[in-house]
Design a protein around this motif. Structure first.
Motif, PDB file in Angstrom:
ATOM      1  N   ASP A  46       0.875  -1.179   0.000  1.00  0.00           N
ATOM      2  CA  ASP A  46       0.000   0.000   0.000  1.00  0.00           C
ATOM      3  C   ASP A  46       0.906   1.220   0.000  1.00  0.00           C
ATOM      4  OD1 ASP A  46      -2.263  -1.585   0.218  1.00  0.00           O
ATOM      5  OD2 ASP A  46      -2.368  -1.393   2.391  1.00  0.00           O
ATOM      6  N   ILE A  47       0.542   2.220  -0.804  1.00  0.00           N
ATOM      7  CA  ILE A  47       1.303   3.466  -0.849  1.00  0.00           C
ATOM      8  C   ILE A  47       0.327   4.609  -0.625  1.00  0.00           C
ATOM      9  CG2 ILE A  47       2.764   4.979  -2.244  1.00  0.00           C
ATOM     10  CD1 ILE A  47       3.535   2.483  -3.872  1.00  0.00           C
ATOM     11  N   ARG A  48       0.672   5.473   0.322  1.00  0.00           N
ATOM     12  CA  ARG A  48      -0.195   6.632   0.540  1.00  0.00           C
ATOM     13  C   ARG A  48       0.662   7.885   0.667  1.00  0.00           C
ATOM     14  NH1 ARG A  48      -0.419   4.239   5.720  1.00  0.00           N
ATOM     15  NH2 ARG A  48       0.227   5.660   7.359  1.00  0.00           N
ATOM     16  N   GLU A  49       0.051   8.992   0.279  1.00  0.00           N
ATOM     17  CA  GLU A  49       0.725  10.279   0.403  1.00  0.00           C
ATOM     18  C   GLU A  49       0.092  11.036   1.547  1.00  0.00           C
ATOM     19  OE1 GLU A  49       1.850  14.243  -2.219  1.00  0.00           O
ATOM     20  OE2 GLU A  49       0.629  12.667  -3.116  1.00  0.00           O
ATOM     21  N   GLU A  50       0.943  11.563   2.397  1.00  0.00           N
ATOM     22  CA  GLU A  50       0.498  12.399   3.498  1.00  0.00           C
ATOM     23  C   GLU A  50       1.076  13.787   3.288  1.00  0.00           C
ATOM     24  OE1 GLU A  50       1.919  10.303   6.938  1.00  0.00           O
ATOM     25  OE2 GLU A  50       0.223   8.897   6.898  1.00  0.00           O
ATOM     26  N   GLU A  51       0.699  14.716   4.120  1.00  0.00           N
ATOM     27  CA  GLU A  51       1.178  16.086   3.967  1.00  0.00           C
ATOM     28  C   GLU A  51       2.701  16.159   4.027  1.00  0.00           C
ATOM     29  OE1 GLU A  51       0.816  20.300   6.311  1.00  0.00           O
ATOM     30  OE2 GLU A  51      -0.928  18.973   6.276  1.00  0.00           O
ATOM     31  N   GLY A  52       3.292  15.382   4.934  1.00  0.00           N
ATOM     32  CA  GLY A  52       4.743  15.462   5.121  1.00  0.00           C
ATOM     33  C   GLY A  52       5.556  14.453   4.325  1.00  0.00           C
ATOM     34  N   GLY A  53       4.903  13.536   3.625  1.00  0.00           N
ATOM     35  CA  GLY A  53       5.674  12.548   2.878  1.00  0.00           C
ATOM     36  C   GLY A  53       4.832  11.412   2.343  1.00  0.00           C
ATOM     37  N   PHE A  54       5.513  10.330   2.028  1.00  0.00           N
ATOM     38  CA  PHE A  54       4.884   9.146   1.468  1.00  0.00           C
ATOM     39  C   PHE A  54       5.147   7.973   2.405  1.00  0.00           C
ATOM     40  CE2 PHE A  54       6.296  11.965  -1.859  1.00  0.00           C
ATOM     41  CZ  PHE A  54       5.156  12.119  -2.643  1.00  0.00           C
ATOM     42  N   ILE A  55       4.192   7.067   2.495  1.00  0.00           N
ATOM     43  CA  ILE A  55       4.325   5.882   3.329  1.00  0.00           C
ATOM     44  C   ILE A  55       4.112   4.657   2.432  1.00  0.00           C
ATOM     45  CG2 ILE A  55       3.475   4.620   5.339  1.00  0.00           C
ATOM     46  CD1 ILE A  55       4.625   7.349   6.053  1.00  0.00           C
ATOM     47  N   VAL A  56       5.075   3.749   2.457  1.00  0.00           N
ATOM     48  CA  VAL A  56       4.962   2.480   1.737  1.00  0.00           C
ATOM     49  C   VAL A  56       4.850   1.393   2.797  1.00  0.00           C
ATOM     50  CG1 VAL A  56       6.087   0.875   0.156  1.00  0.00           C
ATOM     51  CG2 VAL A  56       6.374   3.344  -0.168  1.00  0.00           C
ATOM     52  N   VAL A  57       3.777   0.626   2.733  1.00  0.00           N
ATOM     53  CA  VAL A  57       3.547  -0.455   3.688  1.00  0.00           C
ATOM     54  C   VAL A  57       3.490  -1.759   2.897  1.00  0.00           C
ATOM     55  CG1 VAL A  57       1.998  -1.375   5.454  1.00  0.00           C
ATOM     56  CG2 VAL A  57       2.253   1.096   5.195  1.00  0.00           C
ATOM     57  N   ALA A  58       4.371  -2.698   3.249  1.00  0.00           N
ATOM     58  CA  ALA A  58       4.456  -3.974   2.532  1.00  0.00           C
ATOM     59  C   ALA A  58       4.247  -5.127   3.496  1.00  0.00           C
ATOM     60  CB  ALA A  58       5.822  -4.106   1.858  1.00  0.00           C
ATOM     61  N   ASP A  59       3.457  -6.103   3.078  1.00  0.00           N
ATOM     62  CA  ASP A  59       3.259  -7.315   3.866  1.00  0.00           C
ATOM     63  C   ASP A  59       4.397  -8.279   3.581  1.00  0.00           C
ATOM     64  OD1 ASP A  59       0.915  -6.419   4.989  1.00  0.00           O
ATOM     65  OD2 ASP A  59      -0.369  -7.350   3.492  1.00  0.00           O
ATOM     66  N   VAL A  60       5.228  -8.505   4.582  1.00  0.00           N
ATOM     67  CA  VAL A  60       6.369  -9.414   4.453  1.00  0.00           C
ATOM     68  C   VAL A  60       6.418 -10.384   5.636  1.00  0.00           C
ATOM     69  CG1 VAL A  60       7.779  -7.931   2.968  1.00  0.00           C
ATOM     70  CG2 VAL A  60       7.880  -7.637   5.438  1.00  0.00           C
ATOM     71  N   PRO A  61       5.340 -11.151   5.845  1.00  0.00           N
ATOM     72  CA  PRO A  61       5.337 -12.056   6.995  1.00  0.00           C
ATOM     73  C   PRO A  61       6.444 -13.094   6.881  1.00  0.00           C
ATOM     74  CG  PRO A  61       3.540 -12.582   5.505  1.00  0.00           C
ATOM     75  CD  PRO A  61       4.162 -11.301   5.013  1.00  0.00           C
ATOM     76  N   GLY A  62       7.081 -13.354   7.994  1.00  0.00           N
ATOM     77  CA  GLY A  62       8.135 -14.364   8.017  1.00  0.00           C
ATOM     78  C   GLY A  62       9.475 -13.878   7.503  1.00  0.00           C
ATOM     79  N   VAL A  63       9.576 -12.619   7.129  1.00  0.00           N
ATOM     80  CA  VAL A  63      10.837 -12.061   6.641  1.00  0.00           C
ATOM     81  C   VAL A  63      11.462 -11.248   7.769  1.00  0.00           C
ATOM     82  CG1 VAL A  63      11.960 -10.601   4.929  1.00  0.00           C
ATOM     83  CG2 VAL A  63       9.958 -11.949   4.285  1.00  0.00           C
ATOM     84  N   ILE A 119      15.001   8.760   4.343  1.00  0.00           N
ATOM     85  CA  ILE A 119      14.072   7.632   4.316  1.00  0.00           C
ATOM     86  C   ILE A 119      14.361   6.723   5.508  1.00  0.00           C
ATOM     87  CG2 ILE A 119      13.388   5.569   3.026  1.00  0.00           C
ATOM     88  CD1 ILE A 119      14.028   7.101   0.462  1.00  0.00           C
ATOM     89  N   THR A 120      13.292   6.259   6.158  1.00  0.00           N
ATOM     90  CA  THR A 120      13.434   5.326   7.271  1.00  0.00           C
ATOM     91  C   THR A 120      12.565   4.102   7.008  1.00  0.00           C
ATOM     92  OG1 THR A 120      11.651   6.366   8.531  1.00  0.00           O
ATOM     93  CG2 THR A 120      13.902   7.147   8.962  1.00  0.00           C
ATOM     94  N   ALA A 121      12.942   2.967   7.611  1.00  0.00           N
ATOM     95  CA  ALA A 121      12.170   1.730   7.445  1.00  0.00           C
ATOM     96  C   ALA A 121      12.126   0.984   8.763  1.00  0.00           C
ATOM     97  CB  ALA A 121      12.802   0.875   6.361  1.00  0.00           C
ATOM     98  N   ARG A 122      10.999   0.293   8.994  1.00  0.00           N
ATOM     99  CA  ARG A 122      10.805  -0.451  10.235  1.00  0.00           C
ATOM    100  C   ARG A 122       9.891  -1.645   9.935  1.00  0.00           C
ATOM    101  NH1 ARG A 122      10.818   0.948  15.601  1.00  0.00           N
ATOM    102  NH2 ARG A 122      11.526   2.994  14.987  1.00  0.00           N
ATOM    103  N   THR A 123      10.166  -2.769  10.586  1.00  0.00           N
ATOM    104  CA  THR A 123       9.261  -3.910  10.483  1.00  0.00           C
ATOM    105  C   THR A 123       8.619  -4.158  11.843  1.00  0.00           C
ATOM    106  OG1 THR A 123      10.991  -5.523  10.988  1.00  0.00           O
ATOM    107  CG2 THR A 123      10.570  -5.071   8.664  1.00  0.00           C
ATOM    108  N   THR A 124       7.337  -4.476  11.805  1.00  0.00           N
ATOM    109  CA  THR A 124       6.587  -4.818  13.002  1.00  0.00           C
ATOM    110  C   THR A 124       5.578  -5.903  12.634  1.00  0.00           C
ATOM    111  OG1 THR A 124       6.749  -2.531  13.775  1.00  0.00           O
ATOM    112  CG2 THR A 124       5.133  -3.926  14.866  1.00  0.00           C
ATOM    113  N   ASN A 125       5.693  -7.053  13.269  1.00  0.00           N
ATOM    114  CA  ASN A 125       4.742  -8.145  13.065  1.00  0.00           C
ATOM    115  C   ASN A 125       4.540  -8.491  11.593  1.00  0.00           C
ATOM    116  OD1 ASN A 125       4.283  -8.326  15.851  1.00  0.00           O
ATOM    117  ND2 ASN A 125       2.687  -6.761  15.754  1.00  0.00           N
ATOM    118  N   GLY A 126       5.612  -8.555  10.833  1.00  0.00           N
ATOM    119  CA  GLY A 126       5.522  -8.955   9.432  1.00  0.00           C
ATOM    120  C   GLY A 126       5.082  -7.867   8.476  1.00  0.00           C
TER     121      GLY A 126
END
Length: 149
Positions: A46-63, A119-126
């Motif tokens: 999922d990709i969304r644009e917010e006022e301050g930037g863009f957010i990319v959310v990817a489902d990567v369970p088990g990774v 750019i920052t990245a974080r994984t939480t619960n897959g």
């Protein structure tokens, strides 16, 4: 009983994947260097644009985080990684196998307003969340004209 890899409606699934790629390419162009055919699976994003930037959310369970590589080159964000499921013998009692394992790659062309240095990245619960801030918008300015006379 034989171990059977479950592929419900495989031809329709292939058509669905191809249509998804077409629409992804239309709205979020992918670099020419990427071939989705060379990957084992493709995480949903999922990709969304917010006022301050863009957010990319990817489902990567088990990774695991250590198995994810995110790069930015010429304004193309590349997310690649792998999910390795322990190999199993044919006769371990499996009746169905639906989970994908192996390598994946997703690439997205970022707009000029993206701040690639922060750019920052974080994984939480897959779920992988990549935050891409926008650069400060250039402000119009007045330029003074000086007379030589």
């Amino acid at each position: 009983m034989n171990n059977v890899a479950y592929r419900s409606l495989a031809p329709i699934g292939g058509l669905h994947r191809n249509l998804s790629r077409i629409f992804d390419d239309r709205f979020f162009p992918v670099s020419e260097a990427t071939s989705y055919d060379a990957t084992d699976w493709v995480p949903r994003v999922d990709i969304r644009e917010e006022e301050g930037g863009f957010i990319v959310v990817a489902d990567v369970p088990g990774v695991e985080a250590k198995d994810i590589d995110i790069t930015l080159d010429k304004n193309v964000l590349t997310i690649r990684g792998s999910r390795n499921v322990e190999s199993t013998l044919e006769d371990e009692g499996f009746k169905r196998k639906e989970r994908f394992s192996g390598n994946f790659v997703r690439q997205f062309s970022l707009p000029e307003t993206a701040d690639g240095d922060n750019i920052t990245a974080r994984t939480t619960n897959g779920v992988l969340t990549v935050s891409i801030p926008k650069t400060a918008a250039s402000q119009p300015r007045s330029i003074q004209v000086i007379s030589d006379a």
